[in-house]
Design a protein around this motif. Sequence first.
Motif, PDB file in Angstrom:
ATOM      1  N   GLN A 167       0.847  -1.190   0.000  1.00 49.68           N
ATOM      2  CA  GLN A 167       0.000   0.000   0.000  1.00 49.68           C
ATOM      3  C   GLN A 167       0.881   1.237   0.000  1.00 49.68           C
ATOM      4  O   GLN A 167       1.970   1.233   0.595  1.00 49.68           O
ATOM      5  N   LEU A 168       0.384   2.282  -0.658  1.00 52.98           N
ATOM      6  CA  LEU A 168       1.017   3.599  -0.540  1.00 52.98           C
ATOM      7  C   LEU A 168       0.504   4.224   0.742  1.00 52.98           C
ATOM      8  O   LEU A 168      -0.717   4.312   0.961  1.00 52.98           O
ATOM      9  N   VAL A 169       1.408   4.636   1.614  1.00 58.16           N
ATOM     10  CA  VAL A 169       0.999   5.109   2.937  1.00 58.16           C
ATOM     11  C   VAL A 169       1.503   6.526   3.185  1.00 58.16           C
ATOM     12  O   VAL A 169       2.558   6.949   2.685  1.00 58.16           O
ATOM     13  N   LEU A 229      11.262   2.990   9.192  1.00 55.65           N
ATOM     14  CA  LEU A 229      11.353   4.348   8.643  1.00 55.65           C
ATOM     15  C   LEU A 229      10.040   5.111   8.726  1.00 55.65           C
ATOM     16  O   LEU A 229       9.948   6.237   8.241  1.00 55.65           O
ATOM     17  N   THR A 230       9.019   4.502   9.341  1.00 57.70           N
ATOM     18  CA  THR A 230       7.723   5.188   9.409  1.00 57.70           C
ATOM     19  C   THR A 230       7.773   6.535  10.138  1.00 57.70           C
ATOM     20  O   THR A 230       6.957   7.403   9.824  1.00 57.70           O
ATOM     21  N   VAL A 241       5.929   3.134   1.024  1.00 58.91           N
ATOM     22  CA  VAL A 241       5.329   1.882   0.559  1.00 58.91           C
ATOM     23  C   VAL A 241       5.488   0.860   1.672  1.00 58.91           C
ATOM     24  O   VAL A 241       6.593   0.636   2.170  1.00 58.91           O
ATOM     25  N   LEU A 242       4.365   0.227   2.051  1.00 59.98           N
ATOM     26  CA  LEU A 242       4.384  -0.674   3.188  1.00 59.98           C
ATOM     27  C   LEU A 242       3.617  -1.949   2.856  1.00 59.98           C
ATOM     28  O   LEU A 242       2.580  -1.911   2.189  1.00 59.98           O
ATOM     29  N   ALA A 243       4.135  -3.079   3.319  1.00 58.97           N
ATOM     30  CA  ALA A 243       3.431  -4.345   3.146  1.00 58.97           C
ATOM     31  C   ALA A 243       2.091  -4.284   3.880  1.00 58.97           C
ATOM     32  O   ALA A 243       1.985  -3.703   4.958  1.00 58.97           O
ATOM     33  N   LEU A 250       0.367  -0.327  12.455  1.00 60.37           N
ATOM     34  CA  LEU A 250       0.888   1.032  12.376  1.00 60.37           C
ATOM     35  C   LEU A 250      -0.207   2.073  12.173  1.00 60.37           C
ATOM     36  O   LEU A 250       0.015   3.267  12.379  1.00 60.37           O
ATOM     37  N   SER A 251      -1.391   1.627  11.752  1.00 61.56           N
ATOM     38  CA  SER A 251      -2.497   2.568  11.577  1.00 61.56           C
ATOM     39  C   SER A 251      -2.886   3.196  12.913  1.00 61.56           C
ATOM     40  O   SER A 251      -3.389   4.324  12.956  1.00 61.56           O
ATOM     41  N   LYS A 252      -2.650   2.458  14.005  1.00 62.31           N
ATOM     42  CA  LYS A 252      -2.953   2.998  15.328  1.00 62.31           C
ATOM     43  C   LYS A 252      -2.003   4.127  15.707  1.00 62.31           C
ATOM     44  O   LYS A 252      -2.283   4.897  16.621  1.00 62.31           O
ATOM     45  N   GLU A 253      -0.857   4.188  15.018  1.00 68.74           N
ATOM     46  CA  GLU A 253       0.120   5.243  15.301  1.00 68.74           C
ATOM     47  C   GLU A 253      -0.067   6.458  14.397  1.00 68.74           C
ATOM     48  O   GLU A 253       0.691   7.415  14.487  1.00 68.74           O
TER      49      GLU A 253
END
Length: 300
Positions: A167-169, A229-230, A241-243, A250-253
Amino acid sequence: MRLEDLEIFRAVHETSSFQRAAQRSGLSQSAVTKIVRKLEDEFGMALMERGAGVIALTPAGRTLYERAIELADLAAATRRDMVSEAAALRGSVRLGVVPALLHSVATPVLSEVLAKSKAAQIQLTVKHSAELVRLVEDGKLDLALCFGVQHVAPNVACALVGHQRYQLVVRAGHPLLARRPSLQQLSQMGWLLPPSGVTLRAEIERMFSDAELGPLNVRIESDASATLLTPFILQGNLIGVLAEQALHPLSKEGLGALDVDLPALLGNVVIYYRRRAPSVGVVMDIRHRLEAQARSNLPA
């Protein structure tokens, strides 16, 4: 003809000096001279032309020099093969894994192997794909479970075992997060991407080049795991770009996926191994188990 003699012969040519070759090899200058003369006597022809402080190879010497390099490479490869065979015979397997596949694919397999055999020993290396493949090429790993890379040495084989969805994040509150951005808008943003030798990077850049959009503005290029690297994404406006499996926690962050009208981003998941892999069963057993686990967990 001994490999050691050919190494001395190479040293004379590469240093252009019998004296420097002697220093490089730890021998006396007279011993180096005798070795070269012995080779010339063995083949019955001059291998080097000496004169006015210059040492040059004859045509026959050039042929021998090239063969000496090939034989040295072959000898080194043979040593690596035998080290692998000895380790495998002891039940030791040197496995490399990228962070994104460690928990979902490698961990269940290694847990099974360790429970099955008390003698099994796993030397586990966790690095990015390009580095793992280089370690396989150098004979320092038996297997590497990672994402496909563009350039692989001839002595390395591979098995495609699935695909990884990406996904593009961006950070929460990013100006593009609340809408469906176009390729044009995406191309105008700063990016955080893996190195250019990684297939995923090439696929992303190809989407933009096919649309005749200029090169991406890659602000950060790193071979580190994307999850490490987030913070760069969370503290700015970079697109990363993240798996898929790494995105949920990481969405919680404060990380979110862009809603883009683009083909699915897929990366090849590959097991790399040297063509002359150890012939005993433990390496092959782990390889087959990794293939089965990856195929059951990842999209075909």
